[in-house]
Design an enzyme around this catalytic site. Structure first.
Site: not given
Ligand code: CAO
Length: 416
Positions: A17, A169, A248-249
């Site tokens: 998001q 988000d 607020g106030g």
């Molecule tokens: N091609 C190849 N690899 C891809 C890719 C693509 N097009 N798109 C994503 N990936 C890979 C990433 O490189 C990552 O690989 P590694 O772990 O090997 O480095 C993997 O997919 C997973 O990405 P991620 O760790 O970001 O995803 P997740 O689902 O485990 O975590 C989230 C999700 C949101 C917790 C994390 O991305 C995060 O903390 N983001 C920053 C904070 C944020 O924006 N949070 C808000 C989300 S909205 O609620």
């Protein structure tokens, strides 16, 4: 009508998001937003909380309108090459992967700015760089807790509470959009791109500004006179949860209207604006309160403010929330009905203003979404449906100069 961000090309390397909310906003205003997604699966929200089997979920469609979708595996050599070409031609890359994910892919800030010194690289992370939690993955509610919102939301006799509004988000995405637009203007002055980073914790804290105000007031005087705990309750040394008190106030509260016993939203928010005390008394049919020393000043009212609210509820008992607001608005009293999402979805004013819009979608038919909350005199953002996974892959590759044969090879190697 030409759009102000036309000609700005954005690599939308975002998911869930926070990032998508940012790039969607920029797409509404004319930017060419290319959503880069993993082949086969795409953004996880395409399949999360589906209401129609096999169709993109509303979670995805409502955060990715006006974009194009390119599937690309950025971990294969061929996929990396495509991304590099795209980087050379783009103005902005936006990402919200877990800390270090972009670096692990080989696209560090140094590498990206070497490929395109004019590129703006915009990131959302849970915590800011160098923070002792900067390695954490973060979702909405985690940010609300780390940003001070949860400790100050809810009722004093209940646990810390998160808000339904996406403070962690979408709010962070809006902050990032401001950062990107600022960096674009900066690039016009310097000719160079820069790194723009926004943390979800910081964005929540920015919205909890008045609670930090309250902490300092509490430290100094030991109480907060606009909180329900004053003057009869106890204060500790931290800002308490104030229920529905006005921030607020101006004291205010959520008050019951006709039908509250069966309708969970038969309430209004009523504000007692200091200088509006006389109209409030007239509206309530209590002219005797106007000059009564127990009521005439905000200070005099505060010790029995809940008795006043109870009297207002008696007045509201035979009025629906809409009837009540229609009376109170004539007296210039700041108030509003508590609206359900169903009421918001069907509100004719919100439909007319373009805040709630129905848009076409290839799989879903139509769906309802939130249009631009920002209104311009010279631009009417037109909201289009979100793209299907990889819908524009071949078109974008062709724009990058790939031949039909090369595109076919990229498909065969599963890089796109
Ligand atoms: N091609 C190849 N690899 C891809 C890719 C693509 N097009 N798109 C994503 N990936 C890979 C990433 O490189 C990552 O690989 P590694 O772990 O090997 O480095 C993997 O997919 C997973 O990405 P991620 O760790 O970001 O995803 P997740 O689902 O485990 O975590 C989230 C999700 C949101 C917790 C994390 O991305 C995060 O903390 N983001 C920053 C904070 C944020 O924006 N949070 C808000 C989300 S909205 O609620």
């Amino acid at each position: 009508m030409s759009k102000p961000l036309e000609g700005i090309k954005i690599i939308d390397f975002t998911h869930v998001q926070a990032g998508p909310a940012c790039t969607q906003l920029l797409a509404w205003f004319g930017a060419d937003v290319i959503k880069v997604e993993r082949p086969g699966s795409g953004d996880v929200t395409r399949s999360q909380l589906r209401d129609i089997p096999d169709a993109d979920a509303l979670y995805f469609t409502m955060l990715n309108s006006n974009k194009r979708s390119l599937t690309l595996d950025t971990k294969t050599p061929e996929g990396k090459e495509v991304l590099e070409k795209l980087v050379k031609e783009s103005d902005v890359l936006v990402e919200n992967f877990a800390p270090g994910a972009l670096d692990r892919m080989g696209f560090t800030w140094e590498r990206l700015s070497e490929l395109n010194p004019k590129l703006i690289v915009a990131s959302v992370k849970g915590f800011s760089d160098g923070h002792h939690y900067d390695d954490l993955k973060v979702y909405e509610n985690v940010a609300q807790c780390a940003g001070g919102a949860a400790s100050t939301t809810g009722f004093w006799d209940g646990p810390p509470t998160v808000s339904a509004a996406a403070l962690g988000d979408s709010n962070t995405g809006m902050h990032l959009a401001i950062g990107i637009l600022t960096a674009l203007i900066g690039r016009g002055q310097t000719g160079r791109g820069q790194k723009v980073a926004v943390s979800m914790q910081d964005s929540v804290i920015n919205l909890c500004r008045v609670k930090l105000r309250d902490q300092q007031r509490l430290d100094r005087v030991g109480y907060l006179e606009e909180y329900p705990q004053y003057p009869h309750g106890e204060f500790s040394d931290v800002v308490p949860r104030g229920g529905n008190a006005g921030g607020g106030g101006q004291p205010g509260w959520v008050l019951k209207c006709k039908g509250w016993e069966t309708d969970p939203n038969a309430y209004i928010y009523f504000t007692i604006q200091g200088h509006a005390w006389e109209p409030i008394c007239r509206a309530l049919g209590k002219p005797e309160w106007i000059n009564d020393p127990n009521y005439a000043t905000a200070q005099a009212r505060q010790p029995h403010i809940f008795d006043i609210f109870a009297t207002i509820e008696e007045w509201l008992a035979d009025k629906t929330k809409y009837e009540a607001v229609d009376i109170l608005r004539k007296f210039d009293i700041p108030c509003a009905p508590v609206l359900s999402m169903k009421e918001i979805a069907n509100d004719p004013s919100l439909r007319a203003s373009g805040t709630i819009v129905e848009v076409p979608h290839k799989e879903r038919g139509t769906y309802l979404t939130v249009g631009s909350p920002i209104k311009f005199s010279g631009l009417k953002p037109e909201i289009t449906g979100s793209p299907l996974l990889g819908e524009h892959t071949d078109e974008i590759l062709a724009e990058l100069g790939y031949s039909k044969e090369q595109i076919a090879n990229l498909h065969t190697s599963r890089s796109v």
